[in-house]
Each structure stands twice: as structure tokens, then as C-alpha cells.
Design a protein around this motif. Structure first.
Motif, PDB file in Angstrom:
ATOM      1  N   ASP A   1       0.854  -1.180   0.000  1.00 20.42           N
ATOM      2  CA  ASP A   1       0.000   0.000   0.000  1.00 20.42           C
ATOM      3  C   ASP A   1       0.886   1.225   0.000  1.00 20.42           C
ATOM      4  OD1 ASP A   1      -2.578   1.280   0.154  1.00 20.42           O
ATOM      5  OD2 ASP A   1      -1.968   1.887   2.184  1.00 20.42           O
ATOM      6  N   GLU A   2       0.725   2.062  -1.002  1.00 24.98           N
ATOM      7  CA  GLU A   2       1.541   3.260  -1.155  1.00 24.98           C
ATOM      8  C   GLU A   2       3.017   2.972  -0.970  1.00 24.98           C
ATOM      9  OE1 GLU A   2      -0.191   6.180   1.393  1.00 24.98           O
ATOM     10  OE2 GLU A   2      -1.848   6.514   0.017  1.00 24.98           O
ATOM     11  N   GLY A   3       3.463   1.893  -1.582  1.00 27.70           N
ATOM     12  CA  GLY A   3       4.886   1.594  -1.605  1.00 27.70           C
ATOM     13  C   GLY A   3       5.423   0.865  -0.388  1.00 27.70           C
ATOM     14  N   ARG A   4       4.556   0.583   0.576  1.00 28.07           N
ATOM     15  CA  ARG A   4       5.043  -0.096   1.772  1.00 28.07           C
ATOM     16  C   ARG A   4       4.355  -1.448   1.935  1.00 28.07           C
ATOM     17  NH1 ARG A   4       7.577   3.192   5.463  1.00 28.07           N
ATOM     18  NH2 ARG A   4       7.678   5.377   4.870  1.00 28.07           N
ATOM     19  N   VAL A   5       5.029  -2.327   2.655  1.00 28.05           N
ATOM     20  CA  VAL A   5       4.415  -3.623   2.921  1.00 28.05           C
ATOM     21  C   VAL A   5       3.417  -3.455   4.058  1.00 28.05           C
ATOM     22  CG1 VAL A   5       4.802  -5.981   3.656  1.00 28.05           C
ATOM     23  CG2 VAL A   5       6.474  -4.844   2.198  1.00 28.05           C
ATOM     24  N   LEU A   6       2.146  -3.722   3.742  1.00 29.94           N
ATOM     25  CA  LEU A   6       1.116  -3.555   4.755  1.00 29.94           C
ATOM     26  C   LEU A   6       0.920  -4.864   5.496  1.00 29.94           C
ATOM     27  CD1 LEU A   6      -0.479  -1.009   5.346  1.00 29.94           C
ATOM     28  CD2 LEU A   6      -2.389  -2.000   4.102  1.00 29.94           C
ATOM     29  N   SER A   7       1.104  -5.955   4.772  1.00 33.33           N
ATOM     30  CA  SER A   7       0.849  -7.238   5.397  1.00 33.33           C
ATOM     31  C   SER A   7       1.534  -8.334   4.599  1.00 33.33           C
ATOM     32  CB  SER A   7      -0.660  -7.420   5.458  1.00 33.33           C
ATOM     33  OG  SER A   7      -1.003  -8.760   5.512  1.00 33.33           O
ATOM     34  N   ASP A   8       1.979  -9.361   5.275  1.00 39.77           N
ATOM     35  CA  ASP A   8       2.725 -10.441   4.644  1.00 39.77           C
ATOM     36  C   ASP A   8       2.370 -11.705   5.418  1.00 39.77           C
ATOM     37  OD1 ASP A   8       4.538 -12.232   3.673  1.00 39.77           O
ATOM     38  OD2 ASP A   8       6.328 -11.091   4.235  1.00 39.77           O
ATOM     39  N   GLY A   9       1.799 -12.677   4.743  1.00 45.23           N
ATOM     40  CA  GLY A   9       1.413 -13.896   5.462  1.00 45.23           C
ATOM     41  C   GLY A   9       0.676 -14.851   4.553  1.00 45.23           C
ATOM     42  N   PRO A  10      -0.015 -15.836   5.160  1.00 42.97           N
ATOM     43  CA  PRO A  10      -0.791 -16.785   4.368  1.00 42.97           C
ATOM     44  C   PRO A  10      -1.811 -16.053   3.488  1.00 42.97           C
ATOM     45  CG  PRO A  10      -0.705 -17.466   6.655  1.00 42.97           C
ATOM     46  CD  PRO A  10      -0.074 -16.121   6.594  1.00 42.97           C
ATOM     47  N   THR A  11      -2.003 -16.548   2.280  1.00 40.67           N
ATOM     48  CA  THR A  11      -2.803 -15.836   1.293  1.00 40.67           C
ATOM     49  C   THR A  11      -4.188 -15.426   1.798  1.00 40.67           C
ATOM     50  OG1 THR A  11      -1.684 -17.110  -0.385  1.00 40.67           O
ATOM     51  CG2 THR A  11      -3.630 -15.926  -1.074  1.00 40.67           C
ATOM     52  N   HIS A  12      -4.907 -16.381   2.386  1.00 41.03           N
ATOM     53  CA  HIS A  12      -6.297 -16.068   2.749  1.00 41.03           C
ATOM     54  C   HIS A  12      -6.365 -14.939   3.754  1.00 41.03           C
ATOM     55  CE1 HIS A  12      -6.236 -18.159   6.713  1.00 41.03           C
ATOM     56  NE2 HIS A  12      -5.258 -18.832   6.129  1.00 41.03           N
ATOM     57  N   GLN A  13      -5.362 -14.931   4.648  1.00 41.36           N
ATOM     58  CA  GLN A  13      -5.336 -13.914   5.696  1.00 41.36           C
ATOM     59  C   GLN A  13      -5.092 -12.524   5.087  1.00 41.36           C
ATOM     60  OE1 GLN A  13      -3.017 -15.638   8.890  1.00 41.36           O
ATOM     61  NE2 GLN A  13      -2.468 -13.559   9.540  1.00 41.36           N
ATOM     62  N   VAL A  14      -4.128 -12.474   4.172  1.00 43.35           N
ATOM     63  CA  VAL A  14      -3.774 -11.195   3.564  1.00 43.35           C
ATOM     64  C   VAL A  14      -4.915 -10.706   2.658  1.00 43.35           C
ATOM     65  CG1 VAL A  14      -2.146 -10.027   2.035  1.00 43.35           C
ATOM     66  CG2 VAL A  14      -1.317 -11.675   3.711  1.00 43.35           C
ATOM     67  N   LEU A  15      -5.516 -11.625   1.934  1.00 40.87           N
ATOM     68  CA  LEU A  15      -6.622 -11.236   1.064  1.00 40.87           C
ATOM     69  C   LEU A  15      -7.781 -10.683   1.870  1.00 40.87           C
ATOM     70  CD1 LEU A  15      -6.809 -14.039  -1.654  1.00 40.87           C
ATOM     71  CD2 LEU A  15      -6.114 -11.672  -1.934  1.00 40.87           C
ATOM     72  N   GLU A  16      -8.021 -11.289   3.001  1.00 42.02           N
ATOM     73  CA  GLU A  16      -9.101 -10.838   3.865  1.00 42.02           C
ATOM     74  C   GLU A  16      -8.842  -9.414   4.343  1.00 42.02           C
ATOM     75  OE1 GLU A  16     -10.501 -12.855   7.823  1.00 42.02           O
ATOM     76  OE2 GLU A  16     -10.751 -14.185   6.089  1.00 42.02           O
ATOM     77  N   GLN A  17      -7.594  -9.196   4.731  1.00 40.29           N
ATOM     78  CA  GLN A  17      -7.236  -7.864   5.204  1.00 40.29           C
ATOM     79  C   GLN A  17      -7.369  -6.832   4.084  1.00 40.29           C
ATOM     80  OE1 GLN A  17      -3.308  -7.543   6.820  1.00 40.29           O
ATOM     81  NE2 GLN A  17      -3.563  -5.363   7.274  1.00 40.29           N
ATOM     82  N   TYR A  18      -6.976  -7.274   2.885  1.00 43.16           N
ATOM     83  CA  TYR A  18      -7.055  -6.381   1.732  1.00 43.16           C
ATOM     84  C   TYR A  18      -8.513  -6.019   1.454  1.00 43.16           C
ATOM     85  CZ  TYR A  18      -6.426  -4.859  -3.121  1.00 43.16           C
ATOM     86  OH  TYR A  18      -6.415  -4.156  -4.292  1.00 43.16           O
ATOM     87  N   ALA A  19      -9.365  -7.031   1.439  1.00 47.64           N
ATOM     88  CA  ALA A  19     -10.786  -6.790   1.175  1.00 47.64           C
ATOM     89  C   ALA A  19     -11.359  -5.864   2.238  1.00 47.64           C
ATOM     90  CB  ALA A  19     -11.532  -8.115   1.153  1.00 47.64           C
TER      91      ALA A  19
END
Lengths: 430, 295
Positions: A235-253
Motif C-alpha cells: 500500500d503506497e509503496g510499503r508492505v502492509l501485510s505479509d502472510g498466508p494468502t487467505h489472511q492477507v486477502l481478507e485484510q485487503y478486502a
């Protein structure tokens, strides 16, 4: 770092935003200044003092083990493409360091370096060499590539006579047969028709399970979910989250839902509107109170407004568009609006689950007086995401076709020789 | 010079290359080892340029001959006949053509390589490889044109009954000198062209001027020493006089001494060419890191 394929630490990339233009009054001034500029950039490009820059990437660190399949997600401008360009050494980082163990093949575009005057056969060799294959490797895979691309008969025709579909198939076929230890892939799946996408995704899937290290960028969250074991949210050039796909996708949504799926203006003075009506707020809520909405979730559209003129007959009209810009539906709040005293009004519309397809939606709101006169109009008032539900997929992870995705009841009967039907009711595959 | 750029170091026990990507600053090494590692790509880029150059042209590869040949005809008429420019006792047409063949190789190589990076921007933005490959491949591809024009030159020598001297063994060196000069100047302009498209207008102009400051229409023997030797600071002066000497040297007209070896000229030209080339290559490498962002 024996089992690490990629180790990135503190990676940043700064770009210049066009230089502020200095006013030149005479040609001589302009020449003098550009000579100075030319000279200074010839002698020391890069280290000019430039106040107008922005960081496309900042302090990005991550490690990737061999065999991991990493999906990189984020909204437009989050820095995904920049990161891929740095990983594939197309451009240099401004700060930081990345250690990569293994041969890297990067696939940022289908058919890079194809020459339209050359034949399919010639382009396979040229493109293969550009992607880093040796002549021997290409010769060994040549038949496979031609088969995959389904261009048998046209292999000796210049590619300028190819249809765009054939061109893409050939481009992907060459790239798909690249066998580096680390594969970097960008958005290539966003091209071509549904059949082609299905084929590409299938191939990507087999590469992913083949034990190769893959870095994959896509807007197609379904593909990321299906292919990647791990995801990185930028997000805006920074790592907002890094982890198992479902977890990160959930956070993104969730982050997307939070930022745009509700709007409110608590003070009537500053609220958007006019002398007749002012909007207090609008939001989208999952009926089950969850943070995310998927294709099965019933949800509510809720609007609050101040009616400023007593005895006005107001009603709402809502238009919902999908990400292709297609209007999915238009609903009005009532056919017979009644006169209302001045004051705050809330109107809520319930949308059932198993109706809308996954994707990004936006909503237009029109406030009507006496059912006909539009007194207030908001385009793109709300934007929200409807996620896919992995339980509903039958092995297919491309975009589900169709404007809507209703879950319709089916009945399956066996007709025997006497014409008697025996069967069962079934839930369809939406 | 310590290289600050991405280094590829093969690790013996794993046979898996380790690449370190970090920002580079200042001048960088040429990293010719990497260009060599990508030699197959270089081969395919040359092959592509050769294949594509005369596609969809009516006259095809004969363009490689037409260009220098008609220049020779015009020079022979205007400089040889009308102006009576001396030609070291040689028939003027072959005198001019022996110079135009290496000159055309040089001029086309320079022009094409100066535009090569901008013309390949879709590649530069989408895939990594040593960027030096692009202008180098462009110049190398010109060797095919050179061979065709050279065959015509041999035909002309046959026509005029000129037998080459034993000095032809110097020809590969002279061709290399033209190649190095062409690449050297081409690298400077290719790199500059990425940022300043003015180069597209400068190069044709420069080539035109350079043609006349090179002893093609006239012999360098019109100059006295030491000026003649200094003249060879233009490396093409050395190349052109070298070609004449190696090929036509024995054929000076009756009563005239055969052409003397342009030794000092060649020495000066070689030094100048190497200086241009090395400077161009380092300058290119220095700007290389910004290519994908700027082009």
C-alpha cells in the motif's frame, strides 16, 4: 540463506515527478540553461538535487524460501509493478538490497520483443533468447511450444498476419516453457479470452505446484488465492501485510471495504446537498455483521439524509454498476412517496445473497422529488468489493462469467422407459 | 574499479547463481563477462537485424550496394571529373569506392546504433539483459551489408585490373578499427538519445559533416606532415587510407611510387578509436541504470 530464494531488505525506489519548468525569456537563456543542464546530467546523472520526487517503494523487506509461491497484491499505484521491475533487474532500487539465488525468468508482458516481420518459428527463437533460454533449450521445447500455442499451420507465417489471439497464445506459450528457478510474473493473465485465461491459469497452476519459486502479481484475486501460498500486500509503496494468502486477502478486502464503503457527514452545514436535501451518510453493511462481503452474503445499502423542506415527497433511486461499467440494476425506494416533515430520514435497501457476482461495484444515488424530479445526484457515492466464495468454485479460478451470479434451484431427473421421472433437487453451481 | 552493480557470482557447490541487486553509484565496470554470458541473445539480435533490415523493400539487400555505389558515381563526376581532385594516381572511381565501403559500414552502424535503444524501448522496459547488447548487435549486423559492398569493390578492382597487395592481411584489423569507432560513437549517442531525442536530429547532420572531414572524396596526401598524421585523430581517416593502401597500394599510376604505408596515421587512429570506444562504453554503462525509467 541456503534455502532462501529471495531476500529483500529495505528496498526503496524514488522517481522524479517532472522537473519544475523554469521560465525562459530569451532563446539565449533557454540555450544557456539547457546547456548547463545537459552538461550536469552528462557528468552526473542521477545525483541532481531534485525536490520533486516520490517514493514508489519504501522500505520493502521480505524473504522467500525456495518453492514458495508469493502473490503480490495492492491497489493501483501501490508499487507492485515497481517491485517486479526491481526483482527482474529492469530498474535499480534507490535504496536497499536484494539477494536472489537462482536463475530468474521474468514475464512482465506476453510476446516481449516479437518482431512483426518475422515468422512464428523465428519469433519463438528470438523471444526465447530474450527471456533467457539457450538455443538448445528452445530447440528441445519447440514442438511443445507450438502445440501449446495451437498455431501449427501458421508457424511459418509472419506474426503480423496473426490474429491477436494467436499472437498472445504464442507469446504465452514461449514464456510458459521457460524453466528458471525463480519465475516472476505480472498480470499476463489479464489478457485474452476466457478460454485462453483458463489455459494460462492451468499452466501457471502446474508451474506453481512444480516446486518452482514464483512471484506473481495480479489483480485477479481469485487467481492469487488459488495459486499462491503466501501473499504480500503493498500500500503506497510499503508492505502492509505479509502472510498466508487467505489472511492477507481478507485484510485487503477489509481495508478496501473500510475506506470506501461508508461515507458520513455529521454536520448538516458541511454535508453535500442543497436547500432541499442534504446527505448525512451512506454505507454498506453485511447482514451477518462481518467485515467482508462475499457472493453469498446478504447485505444492506443504508442512506441517511436531512429533508430541509417540510411536506416534500422524497424518494431514492439507486444505480449499481460493476467494474466493467455495466449497470447491474436500478432500484427505487418507493413508488408512492409520502409527504414528510423536515428532519432526518433513513432508507435501507436489502440485497439478498447469491445474487451478485464477485467484483468491485460502485453506486450512484439520486434523490427524487415527486418521483420525477432529480434534486440531488451522487455518482460513485460508494465503492465496494464482493469477494468470491471458494466453496462455490468447481476447479475454475478465473473470473466467473456473467453480470450476476444467482444461485438457482435445479432438478435432475432420470427418465426411464415408461416415461417415469425419478430424481432429486439440486443446488446449481453458481 | 570496484563494481557496485548487480554481481553474478557462480557458487560452485550449488551451481546456482547468486545475484545481488543494490543501487549503483558513479562509474561502473563494463562487465563484459555478462555480455559474453548473454552471447546467444547477442547472436539473435544480430540475426534479427539482418533478417528484418530489408523486409518489405522492393530492392532488398541491393540497398547495401546502391548506397555507396551511387555516392561513388556522384563523387567521380563532380570531384573526380569536374573539380579534378587528385586520387593518388589511382582511377578515381575505385579510389572513392574503396573509401566508401568502410565509410558506409561506419556511418550506418553509427546511425542505427544511435537509435537502437529508443527503438527497443519495449524490450528495455520489460526484460533484463546487458543493455550493451542492443547497440553492439546493431553495428555487427552491418557486417552483412559490408560484405556485399566489398564484393562489388573486388569486382571494380578486377575491372580496373588492380591486384591487391600482400597488405590485405591488414584488412581485418582495419575493419575492426571501423567497427570500434562506429560502436564507440554509437554508444555515446545511443545513451544520450534515451534522455535527449535531439540526438535523432544531430546524428544525420554529424554523419554528413564527418563524411567531408574524412579523406573519401580526396586523398589525405593533400596535407603536409605533421598535419596529415594529426588528421588521423579522426579514426575514419586512418581506416579509409588504410583500406586504400591495403587493397590498391600496388596500383599507383606509372611513374609514381606505390602508396606508402600509412603507419603513423593508423597508430593515431587506433588510439583515437580506442579512446572513443572506451569512453562511450563507460558513459553508456553509467547511464544504463536510468534507461528503463527515462526512455
Amino acid at each position: 540463506m541456503s534455502d532462501l530464494a529471495i531476500a529483500a531488505s529495505g528496498v526503496g525506489k524514488r522517481y522524479r515527478i517532472g522537473t519544475a519548468q523554469v521560465q525562459h525569456n530569451t532563446l539565449r537563456d533557454a540555450l544557456a540553461s539547457s546547456t548547463r543542464r545537459l552538461w550536469s546530467s552528462m557528468t552526473s546523472p542521477g545525483d541532481r538535487a531534485e525536490p520533486d520526487h516520490f517514493w514508489a517503494l519504501q522500505d520493502v523487506s521480505f524473504q522467500l524460501r525456495q518453492g514458495e509461491v508469493l502473490g503480490i497484491i495492492g491497489s493501483n499505484g501501490a508499487g507492485k509493478s515497481t517491485l517486479l521491475k526491481i526483482l527482474s533487474r529492469i530498474t535499480e532500487p534507490t535504496t536497499g538490497e536484494i539477494a536472489i539465488r537462482g536463475r530468474v525468468g521474468s514475464l512482465l508482458e506476453v510476446g516481449t520483443g516479437f518482431h512483426s516481420e518475422l515468422t512464428g518459428r523465428e519469433n519463438i527463437f528470438l523471444n526465447g533468447a530474450i527471456l533467457g533460454m539457450t538455443r538448445q533449450e528452445i530447440r528441445g521445447k519447440f514442438d511443445e511450444i507450438v502445440d501449446f500455442a495451437e498455431i501449427d499451420r501458421f508457424i511459418d507465417t509472419p506474426v503480423k498476419h496473426y490474429s491477436s489471439g494467436m499472437y498472445l497464445r504464442l507469446g504465452f506459450a514461449v514464456a510458459a516453457h521457460l524453466e528458471p528457478e525463480i519465475l516472476i510474473v505480472d498480470e499476463v493473465l489479464a489478457v485474452g479470452d476466457a478460454d485462453f485465461q483458463r489455459k494460462c491459469l492451468g499452466k501457471m497452476g502446474s508451474i506453481a505446484v512444480g516446486g518452482r519459486t514464483v512471484v506473481f502479481v495480479s489483480h485477479n484475486l481469485d487467481a492469487v488465492q488459488a495459486l499462491c501460498t503466501r501473499a504480500l500486500l503493498l500500500d503506497e509503496g510499503r508492505v502492509l501485510s505479509d502472510g498466508p494468502t487467505h489472511q492477507v486477502l481478507e485484510q485487503y478486502a477489509k481495508s478496501r471495504l473500510d475506506s470506501v464503503s461508508r461515507k458520513s457527514w455529521p454536520e448538516p452545514q458541511s454535508a453535500p446537498g442543497n436547500d432541499t436535501v442534504r446527505l448525512k451518510g451512506a454505507r454498506i453493511l453485511a447482514e451477518d455483521g462481518a467485515d467482508t462481503i462475499d457472493v453469498r452474503t446478504p447485505f444492506r445499502l443504508e442512506f441517511e439524509y436531512w429533508n430541509l423542506v417540510p411536506d416534500t415527497r422524497l424518494s431514492l433511486s439507486v444505480h449499481v454498476y460493476n467494474h466493467h461499467g455495466v449497470r447491474i440494476f436500478n432500484v427505487g425506494s418507493t413508488k408512492e412517496p409520502t409527504s414528510q416533515p423536515a428532519g432526518l430520514v433513513r432508507e435501507t435497501c436489502s440485497v439478498p445473497g447469491d445474487l451478485m457476482n464477485s467484483g468491485t461495484y460502485h453506486l450512484e444515488l439520486i434523490v427524487l422529488r415527486d418521483q420525477t424530479e432529480a434534486v440531488l445526484k451522487f455518482e460513485d457515492l460508494l465503492v465496494w468489493e464482493i469477494a468470491d466464495n471458494p466453496d462455490l468454485r468447481a476447479g475454475w479460478y478465473g473470473e466467473w462469467p456473467g453480470a450476476v451470479r444467482p444461485n438457482l434451484p435445479w432438478r435432475i431427473d432420470r427418465i426411464d422407459e415408461d416415461g417415469e421421472a425419478t430424481g432429486r433437487d439440486a443446488a446449481g453451481v453458481p | 574499479m570496484k563494481t557496485m552493480t548487480a554481481i553474478t557470482e557462480p557458487v560452485v557447490e550449488h551451481e546456482v547463481p547468486l545475484t545481488v541487486i543494490r543501487p549503483s553509484r558513479g562509474w561502473r565496470s563494463l562487465d563484459l563477462r555478462e555480455v559474453w554470458a548473454y552471447r546467444e541473445l547477442l547472436y539473435f539480435l544480430v540475426w534479427r537485424d539482418v533478417k528484418v533490415r530489408y523486409k518489405q523493400t522492393a530492392l532488398g539487400a541491393s540497398w547495401a550496394i546502391i548506397q555507396p555505389f551511387f555516392t561513388m558515381v556522384v563523387f567521380s563526376l563532380f570531384f573526380g571529373r569536374l573539380a579534378g581532385v587528385p586520387s593518388d594516381g589511382l582511377p578515381y572511381p575505385v579510389f572513392a569506392f574503396a573509401a566508401l565501403v568502410p565509410w558506409t559500414f561506419f556511418a550506418n552502424g553509427l546511425t542505427h546504433s544511435a537509435n537502437s535503444l529508443v527503438g527497443s524501448q519495449n524490450l528495455i522496459k520489460k526484460v533484463y539483459f546487458p543493455r550493451l547488447s542492443i547497440p553492439v548487435a546493431t553495428v555487427l549486423a552491418g557486417a552483412v551489408d559490408f560484405a556485399l559492398a566489398f564484393a562489388v569493390l573486388l569486382g571494380m578492382m578486377l575491372f580496373y585490373g588492380i591486384t591487391p597487395t600482400a597488405n590485405v592481411i591488414w584488412l581485418p584489423f582495419l575493419l575492426l578499427l571501423a567497427l570500434v569507432t562506429s560502436m564507440g560513437v554509437g554508444l555515446w549517442f545511443a545513451a544520450l538519445n534515451v534522455r535527449y531525442r535531439d540526438v535523432q536530429y544531430i546524428v544525420p547532420f554529424l554523419v554528413q559533416i564527418w563524411l567531408f572531414v574524412t579523406p573519401i572524396a580526396y586523398p589525405s596526401s593533400m596535407l603536409d606532415e605533421p598535419w596529415r598524421t594529426l588528421y588521423a585523430l579522426n579514426p575514419m581517416a586512418g581506416v579509409v587510407e588504410g583500406f586504400r593502401w591495403a587493397l590498391l597500394g600496388g596500383a599507383a599510376g606509372a611513374g609514381e611510387a606505390p602508396l606508402s604505408a600509412p603507419g603513423p596515421m593508423l597508430a593515431v587512429s587506433t588510439v583515437a578509436a580506442i579512446a572513443i570506444f572506451v569512453g562511450g562504453a563507460f558513459y553508456f554503462r553509467r547511464l544504463e541504470r536510468t534507461f528503463a525509467d527515462v526512455v
